[in-house]
Design a protein around this motif. Structure first.
Motif, PDB file in Angstrom:
ATOM      1  N   THR A  94       4.977  11.721  13.634  1.00  0.00           N
ATOM      2  CA  THR A  94       4.616  10.391  14.127  1.00  0.00           C
ATOM      3  C   THR A  94       3.208  10.006  13.688  1.00  0.00           C
ATOM      4  OG1 THR A  94       6.044  10.650  16.066  1.00  0.00           O
ATOM      5  CG2 THR A  94       4.346   8.950  16.181  1.00  0.00           C
ATOM      6  N   CYS A  95       2.299  10.983  13.774  1.00  0.00           N
ATOM      7  CA  CYS A  95       0.920  10.741  13.333  1.00  0.00           C
ATOM      8  C   CYS A  95       0.885  10.447  11.839  1.00  0.00           C
ATOM      9  CB  CYS A  95       0.054  11.954  13.664  1.00  0.00           C
ATOM     10  SG  CYS A  95      -1.678  11.772  13.173  1.00  0.00           S
ATOM     11  N   LEU A  96       1.651  11.211  11.059  1.00  0.00           N
ATOM     12  CA  LEU A  96       1.715  10.975   9.613  1.00  0.00           C
ATOM     13  C   LEU A  96       2.243   9.583   9.324  1.00  0.00           C
ATOM     14  CD1 LEU A  96       1.642  12.001   6.639  1.00  0.00           C
ATOM     15  CD2 LEU A  96       4.009  12.765   6.978  1.00  0.00           C
ATOM     16  N   PHE A  97       3.315   9.207  10.005  1.00  0.00           N
ATOM     17  CA  PHE A  97       3.901   7.878   9.788  1.00  0.00           C
ATOM     18  C   PHE A  97       2.875   6.788  10.080  1.00  0.00           C
ATOM     19  CE2 PHE A  97       6.011   4.013  11.074  1.00  0.00           C
ATOM     20  CZ  PHE A  97       7.051   3.885  10.167  1.00  0.00           C
ATOM     21  N   ASN A  98       2.181   6.902  11.207  1.00  0.00           N
ATOM     22  CA  ASN A  98       1.220   5.866  11.598  1.00  0.00           C
ATOM     23  C   ASN A  98       0.049   5.785  10.629  1.00  0.00           C
ATOM     24  OD1 ASN A  98       2.728   5.169  13.852  1.00  0.00           O
ATOM     25  ND2 ASN A  98       1.633   6.575  15.218  1.00  0.00           N
ATOM     26  N   GLN A  99      -0.463   6.952  10.200  1.00  0.00           N
ATOM     27  CA  GLN A  99      -1.600   6.965   9.283  1.00  0.00           C
ATOM     28  C   GLN A  99      -1.226   6.325   7.949  1.00  0.00           C
ATOM     29  OE1 GLN A  99      -4.651   7.671   9.720  1.00  0.00           O
ATOM     30  NE2 GLN A  99      -4.911   9.194  11.328  1.00  0.00           N
ATOM     31  N   ILE A 100      -0.108   6.746   7.369  1.00  0.00           N
ATOM     32  CA  ILE A 100       0.297   6.225   6.069  1.00  0.00           C
ATOM     33  C   ILE A 100       0.658   4.749   6.162  1.00  0.00           C
ATOM     34  CG2 ILE A 100       1.973   6.435   4.188  1.00  0.00           C
ATOM     35  CD1 ILE A 100      -0.067   8.693   4.345  1.00  0.00           C
ATOM     36  N   LYS A 101       1.338   4.360   7.220  1.00  0.00           N
ATOM     37  CA  LYS A 101       1.726   2.965   7.397  1.00  0.00           C
ATOM     38  C   LYS A 101       0.504   2.070   7.554  1.00  0.00           C
ATOM     39  CE  LYS A 101       4.887  -0.262   8.141  1.00  0.00           C
ATOM     40  NZ  LYS A 101       5.873  -0.664   7.114  1.00  0.00           N
ATOM     41  N   ASN A 102      -0.470   2.516   8.352  1.00  0.00           N
ATOM     42  CA  ASN A 102      -1.669   1.713   8.584  1.00  0.00           C
ATOM     43  C   ASN A 102      -2.520   1.584   7.337  1.00  0.00           C
ATOM     44  OD1 ASN A 102      -1.040   1.281  11.276  1.00  0.00           O
ATOM     45  ND2 ASN A 102      -2.239   3.028  12.016  1.00  0.00           N
ATOM     46  N   ILE A 103      -2.582   2.660   6.537  1.00  0.00           N
ATOM     47  CA  ILE A 103      -3.444   2.667   5.360  1.00  0.00           C
ATOM     48  C   ILE A 103      -2.808   1.950   4.183  1.00  0.00           C
ATOM     49  CG2 ILE A 103      -4.495   4.173   3.608  1.00  0.00           C
ATOM     50  CD1 ILE A 103      -4.945   6.219   5.854  1.00  0.00           C
ATOM     51  N   THR A 104      -1.523   2.197   3.950  1.00  0.00           N
ATOM     52  CA  THR A 104      -0.876   1.692   2.735  1.00  0.00           C
ATOM     53  C   THR A 104       0.103   0.548   2.969  1.00  0.00           C
ATOM     54  OG1 THR A 104       1.038   3.186   2.807  1.00  0.00           O
ATOM     55  CG2 THR A 104      -0.997   4.044   1.823  1.00  0.00           C
ATOM     56  N   GLY A 105       0.546   0.369   4.211  1.00  0.00           N
ATOM     57  CA  GLY A 105       1.561  -0.644   4.479  1.00  0.00           C
ATOM     58  C   GLY A 105       2.968  -0.159   4.158  1.00  0.00           C
ATOM     59  N   MET A 106       3.093   1.109   3.756  1.00  0.00           N
ATOM     60  CA  MET A 106       4.393   1.684   3.411  1.00  0.00           C
ATOM     61  C   MET A 106       4.767   2.771   4.407  1.00  0.00           C
ATOM     62  SD  MET A 106       3.857   2.373  -0.660  1.00  0.00           S
ATOM     63  CE  MET A 106       2.865   1.266  -1.666  1.00  0.00           C
ATOM     64  N   THR A 107       6.052   3.071   4.476  1.00  0.00           N
ATOM     65  CA  THR A 107       6.490   4.234   5.231  1.00  0.00           C
ATOM     66  C   THR A 107       6.155   5.474   4.394  1.00  0.00           C
ATOM     67  OG1 THR A 107       8.698   4.318   4.244  1.00  0.00           O
ATOM     68  CG2 THR A 107       8.413   2.897   6.177  1.00  0.00           C
ATOM     69  N   PRO A 108       6.071   6.655   5.009  1.00  0.00           N
ATOM     70  CA  PRO A 108       5.802   7.865   4.225  1.00  0.00           C
ATOM     71  C   PRO A 108       6.798   8.086   3.094  1.00  0.00           C
ATOM     72  CG  PRO A 108       5.432   8.326   6.537  1.00  0.00           C
ATOM     73  CD  PRO A 108       6.022   6.939   6.459  1.00  0.00           C
ATOM     74  N   ASN A 109       8.081   7.847   3.352  1.00  0.00           N
ATOM     75  CA  ASN A 109       9.082   8.033   2.302  1.00  0.00           C
ATOM     76  C   ASN A 109       8.860   7.074   1.137  1.00  0.00           C
ATOM     77  OD1 ASN A 109      10.575  10.180   3.363  1.00  0.00           O
ATOM     78  ND2 ASN A 109      11.759   8.830   4.688  1.00  0.00           N
ATOM     79  N   ASP A 110       8.555   5.815   1.459  1.00  0.00           N
ATOM     80  CA  ASP A 110       8.280   4.839   0.393  1.00  0.00           C
ATOM     81  C   ASP A 110       7.018   5.208  -0.378  1.00  0.00           C
ATOM     82  OD1 ASP A 110      10.505   3.355   1.004  1.00  0.00           O
ATOM     83  OD2 ASP A 110       9.443   1.906   2.263  1.00  0.00           O
ATOM     84  N   TYR A 111       6.029   5.746   0.353  1.00  0.00           N
ATOM     85  CA  TYR A 111       4.778   6.115  -0.306  1.00  0.00           C
ATOM     86  C   TYR A 111       4.978   7.317  -1.229  1.00  0.00           C
ATOM     87  CZ  TYR A 111      -0.151   7.129  -0.996  1.00  0.00           C
ATOM     88  OH  TYR A 111      -1.381   7.351  -1.564  1.00  0.00           O
ATOM     89  N   ILE A 112       5.769   8.278  -0.805  1.00  0.00           N
ATOM     90  CA  ILE A 112       6.089   9.426  -1.667  1.00  0.00           C
ATOM     91  C   ILE A 112       6.706   8.928  -2.971  1.00  0.00           C
ATOM     92  CG2 ILE A 112       7.599  11.432  -1.942  1.00  0.00           C
ATOM     93  CD1 ILE A 112       7.279  11.920   1.090  1.00  0.00           C
ATOM     94  N   LEU A 113       7.658   8.005  -2.845  1.00  0.00           N
ATOM     95  CA  LEU A 113       8.316   7.468  -4.038  1.00  0.00           C
ATOM     96  C   LEU A 113       7.325   6.701  -4.907  1.00  0.00           C
ATOM     97  CD1 LEU A 113      10.996   7.173  -5.516  1.00  0.00           C
ATOM     98  CD2 LEU A 113      11.437   5.104  -4.175  1.00  0.00           C
TER      99      LEU A 113
END
Length: 270
Positions: A176-195
């Protein structure tokens, strides 16, 4: 963002940093850059100002004289600075002037400031929707969190079983923390950001490793299915890996006595 830079090492380093927040396009010289600016109308331009063909400052002058492009912030990058060159860059309309090797954080913040100021003007004097706001200094510190995330991604991109569960475990934080951090920083979900990271990495591999087959590059990035790799690549860049390799691989000289070695300061990227 459009990056016009002939040095592959510098260009790829800039792409790595700015692709965290911007959709980054690239050009190898000013002629190609001018065409892309007219087609893409980017939010901002980073351009080296000492190269062959149309010089960077001449390009800046052309863009600042065109009603369609004069509002686009233009940052001049130079390896051979001089007072005369800096004055000329101001006269041509450049919004900022950076000397290589430059401080990445300063460049990052300057870009965001210029884009934010331009967007505020557009929002105030037009009926356009409010534009995206890019990070200030405080937010930049938060963004460096993604530097640690990216190091882990780079290390295990070839793992076809890599997912957000493994990612969060490697970082030592909850999903949950990973999801929130990546979403807040990049605007993407972690899975989308990995891609997103994988696709940017594949672009570099396609350009710099002509000896690797496209299927091998897909496998190196954790894709077991070549068709899916090609589909993802085309979705992000608008062309297939085959088309990108055919059109984008630069001709690299056998020898380069003036090679400019550039490395990102680790303290600035996590």
């Amino acid at each position: 963002m459009l990056i016009i830079e002939s040095n592959e090492e510098v260009k790829n380093s800039l792409i790595e940093v700015f692709s965290l927040l911007y959709e980054v396009s690239e050009a190898r010289n000013q002629n190609e850059g001018y065409t892309k600016v007219l087609h893409l109308l980017p939010d901002i331009i980073l351009c080296e100002i000492s190269s062959e063909e149309i010089g960077g400052l001449e390009l800046c002058k052309q863009l600042k004289s065109n009603i369609k492009t004069l509002q686009i912030p233009f940052i001049a990058l130079t390896l051979y600075p001089s007072e005369e060159q800096e004055i000329e860059s101001i006269q041509c309309g450049a919004d900022s002037y950076f000397i290589k090797p430059f401080n990445v954080e300063a460049l990052f913040l300057k870009c965001n400031s210029l884009v934010n100021n331009r967007n505020q003007i557009i929002y105030k004097y037009t009926n356009q929707k409010k534009c995206r706001k890019y990070p200030d200094d405080y937010q930049y510190k938060r963004l460096t969190i993604s530097g640690s995330c990216n190091k882990i991604l780079e290390a295990i991109l070839d793992n076809i079983h890599f997912d957000t569960t493994l990612w969060s475990k490697e970082l030592g934080i909850g999903r949950t923390c990973l999801f929130n951090q990546i979403k807040n920083i990049t605007g993407m979900t972690p899975n989308d950001y990995i891609l997103h990271i994988k696709m940017n990495k594949s672009r570099i591999l396609l350009t710099q490793n002509a000896n690797l087959m496209i299927a091998e590059i897909g496998y190196l990035l954790g894709f077991s299915n070549l068709a899916y790799f090609s589909k993802c690549f085309k979705k992000q860049f608008g062309i297939t890996p085959q088309e990108y390799r055919k059109n984008k691989i630069p001709v690299i000289p056998q020898q380069n006595n003036n090679k400019f070695s550039y490395k990102l300061k680790r303290s600035l990227i996590g």
